[in-house]
Design a protein around this motif. Sequence first.
Motif: not given
Lengths: 424, 256
Positions: A174-188, A192-206
């Motif tokens: 087991v290894e503890r890593r930086f959660n890159r998925g939080l920024f590059v994944n969309p919601d799920s 453990e697979r859910a991320g903010l990509a859709s939300a961040i991009l959506g907010s930026v565009m809005i």
Amino acid sequence: MTDAPHEKASIASLAMTRRMHRRRAAETRFRLYGRASVIFSMAALGWLLLSIAATGLSAFTQHWVDLDLDVRAESATDNDRRRLADALAGGFGVQADDAVRQELLALVSASAATDALARNAERSGATLRLTVPVSDQADQYYKGRVDASRPAAQRRLTDRQIAWLDRWADEEQVERRFNRGLFVNPDSRDPERAGLASAILGSVMIVLIAGALALPVGIGAAIYLDGFAPQTGWGGRLTRALEVNINNLAAVPAIVFGLLGLAVFINVFGLARSIPLVGGLVLALRMFPTIVIASRAALRAVPDSLTDSALSLGASRMQAVFNHKVPIAAPAMLTGSIIGMAQALGETAPLLMIGMVAFVTAVPESPLDPATALPVQIFLWSGSAEAAWAERASAAIIVLLAVLMVINGVAIVLRERLQRRRSL
Amino acid sequence: MVEDKPIKFSGRCVSVHYGASRALHNVDIDIPDRNVTALIGPSGCGKSSLLRVFNRMNDVISNARVTGEVRMDGIDIYAPDVDPVLLRARVGMVFQKPAPFPRSVYENVAYGPRLHGLARTKARLDMLVERSLRRAGLWDEVKDRLSMPAPGLSVGQQQRLVLARSLAIDPDVILMDEPASSLDPIATARLEALIEELKTRYCIIIVTHSMAQAARISDHTAFLHKGELIEFDQTERLFTNPADIRTQDYITGRFG
């Protein structure tokens, strides 16, 4: 009070001295009230930030497990989940029945692992080395949020599962890593697979759409109202009515703007639901009065003597306003506008009305693709009970606050720069 | 009135209203060129309103209304085809409180010439700025600090700077609205000496609340009271031998 002031030589009468004491006391009391309220608000803010950080910071890391899976061809079925479970059982040396399979699959991010299995389908038969995120429950256990001493009925991991997880940890899989998925994944559906990509991009565009619409219109309207709109007669009455209504608009609850967006942009103009374009249009309406009011105040603070001087030198009204009034008011106008944009970034209610609360599992590519926004994502995640969702909701709040701080920082830097240029 | 100088402004039946209130009522006045004309009277008598008639700055006040006829060099300046912007290029104005633009000294003076395209080259603009600052008696004090922010000057210097600013567009007329009211006695004396010099070139109309100042610097004085022009004469005559009892009461300090 003693008689002492009487006896001593004094510059003021006893009554005066007494009154002075009362005045001093009042001042001291006021100082104390002020300090108390400052301390109270700082404490409230600190508590808020601490509690968010305490729950949310751990979401920026995630545990991954290295698995050596012996996926035998003869045991292979079409069912990837079953193959995965059997391979995991093989790894722990346990006999696989349905209950064991279920518990084993709950240890890793099953969807991530089966995806990886499917990708490596042609290599089945060999030992397959996979590195996948552990499941949200396992992640919480590794982060020390599951109390193994409590009775098994009160936790979501069984004794058997905890033993398996401990074995992984003991064998340093087991290894503890930086959660890159939080920024590059969309919601799920899986935390453990859910991320903010859709939300961040959506907010930026809005915010970009809303700013691009509301800033020029709002600042232009403020300049017109301040320097050019008729002030007397029927025209003046109209101007004043307009100003009152812009102030009223600023006080309209945000959700009403969402209703308006639903009725006008979606029902009348036929734009799709859940898309950043509609969100931007709605929030532009929301920002508009804030920007007008802030810019009006900034323009009004510029002394008339400057425009009068320019006019007396033969400047046209337009030149007088744009050469002298606008540059001086610009820093304050900018600050007000950016505060409006920051408000829009945190706005949730109107976005709910136009369907931006949808479960979006794709990263939007244009303002016409469905997306969510950061505050809406926080709202969605905070509605789920599992600890992993609470952790992610707090992490999303941290991201939102960080974005807001960056925006405010940019506002301050711009304002300072404009002010320095003005003072030359 | 014995006149050797040509008439610059002639006003007939000039009235100014602000909304419902009347600030100036049926004033007839002939102001001679290359001369200092002082407008005196108690507060609210309409002297500033009258001053602002001559460069149509009353137009800027939203509810102001000017009636009557005002001619400059024989041309009706309230005619529909007269652009107030062009009128103001010929009639400069100095306000009660100096309001330098928050820019450099140079930029302040150069603003007017730039607006009207008076200087095609940088050298010409430099020349214009220097000439204006010289005429306003400020050149020697600021020639090494032309790029410093104008609001950093002393109030007396600021007042001469805004004077230079209005001189830079080469007007015929300079209107001054209590220009010395925020100045100390030394700065006031400098300004008065300057006015004395400038009147050989310009028609100067000055509003002042100081009768001593009017007596010192003006050739003609108009006494206004409650929106009416009570008396207009050569300064010496008005102060020594006023025709109207109200003028006499005012200049002897019985009211106002």
